[in-house]
Enzyme design. Structure first.
Site, PDB file in Angstrom:
ATOM      1  N   HIS A  92     -14.412  -6.788   1.046  1.00 33.66           N
ATOM      2  CA  HIS A  92     -13.168  -7.435   1.520  1.00 33.66           C
ATOM      3  C   HIS A  92     -12.647  -6.763   2.788  1.00 33.66           C
ATOM      4  O   HIS A  92     -11.899  -7.391   3.545  1.00 33.66           O
ATOM      5  CB  HIS A  92     -12.120  -7.521   0.400  1.00 33.66           C
ATOM      6  CG  HIS A  92     -11.302  -6.294   0.179  1.00 33.66           C
ATOM      7  ND1 HIS A  92     -11.535  -5.409  -0.847  1.00 33.66           N
ATOM      8  CD2 HIS A  92     -10.233  -5.819   0.841  1.00 33.66           C
ATOM      9  CE1 HIS A  92     -10.636  -4.441  -0.792  1.00 33.66           C
ATOM     10  NE2 HIS A  92      -9.834  -4.672   0.214  1.00 33.66           N
ATOM     11  N   ASP A 123     -17.594  -6.658  -4.689  1.00 39.76           N
ATOM     12  CA  ASP A 123     -16.874  -6.151  -3.515  1.00 39.76           C
ATOM     13  C   ASP A 123     -17.549  -4.901  -2.946  1.00 39.76           C
ATOM     14  O   ASP A 123     -17.047  -3.785  -3.098  1.00 39.76           O
ATOM     15  CB  ASP A 123     -15.417  -5.891  -3.897  1.00 39.76           C
ATOM     16  CG  ASP A 123     -14.505  -5.743  -2.686  1.00 39.76           C
ATOM     17  OD1 ASP A 123     -14.965  -6.000  -1.561  1.00 39.76           O
ATOM     18  OD2 ASP A 123     -13.323  -5.380  -2.897  1.00 39.76           O
ATOM     19  N   GLN A 140      -2.498   0.009  -0.501  1.00 38.87           N
ATOM     20  CA  GLN A 140      -2.983  -0.724   0.677  1.00 38.87           C
ATOM     21  C   GLN A 140      -3.467   0.243   1.762  1.00 38.87           C
ATOM     22  O   GLN A 140      -2.758   1.175   2.133  1.00 38.87           O
ATOM     23  CB  GLN A 140      -1.880  -1.618   1.263  1.00 38.87           C
ATOM     24  CG  GLN A 140      -1.124  -2.460   0.244  1.00 38.87           C
ATOM     25  CD  GLN A 140      -1.990  -3.080  -0.804  1.00 38.87           C
ATOM     26  OE1 GLN A 140      -3.113  -3.499  -0.539  1.00 38.87           O
ATOM     27  NE2 GLN A 140      -1.490  -3.141  -2.032  1.00 38.87           N
ATOM     28  N   GLY A 141      -4.674   0.006   2.241  1.00 40.38           N
ATOM     29  CA  GLY A 141      -5.262   0.874   3.257  1.00 40.38           C
ATOM     30  C   GLY A 141      -6.283   1.853   2.685  1.00 40.38           C
ATOM     31  O   GLY A 141      -7.039   2.468   3.430  1.00 40.38           O
ATOM     32  N   ASP A 142      -6.263   2.009   1.365  1.00 45.47           N
ATOM     33  CA  ASP A 142      -7.265   2.863   0.707  1.00 45.47           C
ATOM     34  C   ASP A 142      -8.546   2.099   0.401  1.00 45.47           C
ATOM     35  O   ASP A 142      -9.575   2.711   0.078  1.00 45.47           O
ATOM     36  CB  ASP A 142      -6.709   3.427  -0.605  1.00 45.47           C
ATOM     37  CG  ASP A 142      -5.622   4.463  -0.387  1.00 45.47           C
ATOM     38  OD1 ASP A 142      -5.771   5.275   0.538  1.00 45.47           O
ATOM     39  OD2 ASP A 142      -4.638   4.447  -1.150  1.00 45.47           O
ATOM     40  N   SER A 143      -8.495   0.786   0.474  1.00 45.59           N
ATOM     41  CA  SER A 143      -9.659  -0.029   0.127  1.00 45.59           C
ATOM     42  C   SER A 143     -10.911   0.414   0.857  1.00 45.59           C
ATOM     43  O   SER A 143     -10.852   0.850   2.010  1.00 45.59           O
ATOM     44  CB  SER A 143      -9.407  -1.494   0.467  1.00 45.59           C
ATOM     45  OG  SER A 143      -8.688  -2.095  -0.558  1.00 45.59           O
TER      46      SER A 143
HETATM   47  N1  ARG Z   1      -6.642  -4.124  -1.512  1.00 46.73           N
HETATM   48  C1  ARG Z   1      -6.146  -2.842  -1.094  1.00 46.73           C
HETATM   49  C2  ARG Z   1      -6.695  -2.494   0.256  1.00 46.73           C
HETATM   50  O1  ARG Z   1      -7.256  -3.381   0.870  1.00 46.73           O
HETATM   51  C3  ARG Z   1      -6.403  -1.784  -2.124  1.00 46.73           C
HETATM   52  C4  ARG Z   1      -5.489  -1.970  -3.230  1.00 46.73           C
HETATM   53  C5  ARG Z   1      -5.704  -1.024  -4.334  1.00 46.73           C
HETATM   54  N2  ARG Z   1      -4.625  -1.278  -5.229  1.00 46.73           N
HETATM   55  C6  ARG Z   1      -4.388  -0.563  -6.310  1.00 46.73           C
HETATM   56  N3  ARG Z   1      -3.336  -0.844  -7.003  1.00 46.73           N
HETATM   57  N4  ARG Z   1      -5.201   0.387  -6.680  1.00 46.73           N
HETATM   58  O2  ARG Z   1      -6.448  -1.440   0.804  1.00 46.73           O
END
Ligand code: ARG
Length: 263
Positions: free
Chosen positions: A79, A125, A215-218
């Site tokens: 993603h 993913d 967000q940003g850790d993905s």
């Molecule tokens: N989708 C998020 C990203 O793109 C990561 C989210 C992780 N969320 C969580 N609750 N662990 O950075």
């Protein structure tokens, strides 16, 4: 990327119900985990975790994480690569701070996205980037397809990233890390229903919340015993009680990843 947080829909209602249930079970609010500084956790460095890479745009603005698994191959989330091309992405190694200028910046010569990927909540993913410049940093080992027992409920997993330090907060200038327990598949299924695809995902977090990727850790690593075993993928909000973080279950994709690394 900031996309695949789960669509909220009735989530606020669900979340407060879950929180109420948790309060009943715990008896006292004092049992709630204090947010440790990711969400929860502590600062660390790329000296300590040399295989943790920033995935950035062409201006070196970080938007995802990745893990160096060979001198020229980086595992990240599919993603994270949505809408990206080899010319729009860079990988930065050896840079602890988002505002740093040190380390090694590499262009990307190939982006392999798992061909089955559609959306993080459908699984699959995983992506592998091929670097134009070799990274002079220690790589991480990753799980083999036979290592499925690493995801035993309660096992300690380490998460890393530059993502937001609260659900609607801002990114961390310094790399952060925390440990979270692996959550039983049945429990994660109770949290997320059919969005939890057991073959492709594994959940980690405390039942009381407080510590999580955000967000940003993905795309960044989930390590178990120091070995790459998961990829930060999605979750309902961040660090919410009853909603653990969801990670790509890497054993399912080990052979696909290996095929990319040897290609
Ligand atoms: N989708 C998020 C990203 O793109 C990561 C989210 C992780 N969320 C969580 N609750 N662990 O950075």
């Amino acid at each position: 990327m900031f996309g695949p947080t789960r669509v909220r829909k009735t989530a606020a209602v669900v979340t407060s119900a879950a929180a109420a249930a948790a309060t009943v079970l715990l008896g006292a609010p004092s049992a709630a985990a204090a947010p440790q500084p990711i969400v929860g956790g502590t600062t660390t460095t790329t000296t300590t975790y040399p295989f943790v890479m920033q995935i950035t745009d062409a201006s070196q603005n970080q938007f995802c994480g990745g893990t160096l698994v060979s001198a020229t191959k980086v595992v990240t989330a599919a993603h994270c690569m949505a809408g990206e091309s080899t010319s729009s992405v860079r990988v930065v190694g050896g840079r602890t701070y988002l505002n740093g200028t040190n380390g090694t910046v590499s262009k990307v010569s190939k982006i392999w996205v798992n061909p089955d990927y559609t959306d993080a909540t459908n699984g699959d993913d995983v992506a592998v980037l091929t670097l134009s410049t070799a990274m002079p940093y220690t790589k991480a080992s990753y799980v083999s397809s036979a290592d499925t027992s690493v995801y035993a409920a309660g096992a300690t997993a380490r998460i890393l990233g530059w993502g937001t330090t609260s659900e609607n907060g801002s990114s961390s200038n310094q790399l952060r890390t925390a440990t979270v327990p692996i959550v039983a598949d049945a429990s994660c299924k109770s949290s997320y229903g059919s969005d939890f695809v057991q073959t492709d995902m594994v959940c980690a977090g405390y039942s009381t919340g407080g510590t999580d990727t955000c967000q940003g850790d993905s795309g960044g690593p989930l390590l178990i015993g120091g070995v790459l075993a998961g990829i930060t993928s999605w979750g309902e909000g961040c660090a919410e009680a009853g909603y653990p973080g969801v990670y790509t279950r890497l054993t399912t994709f080990s052979n696909l990843v290996t095929a990319q690394i040897t290609s």
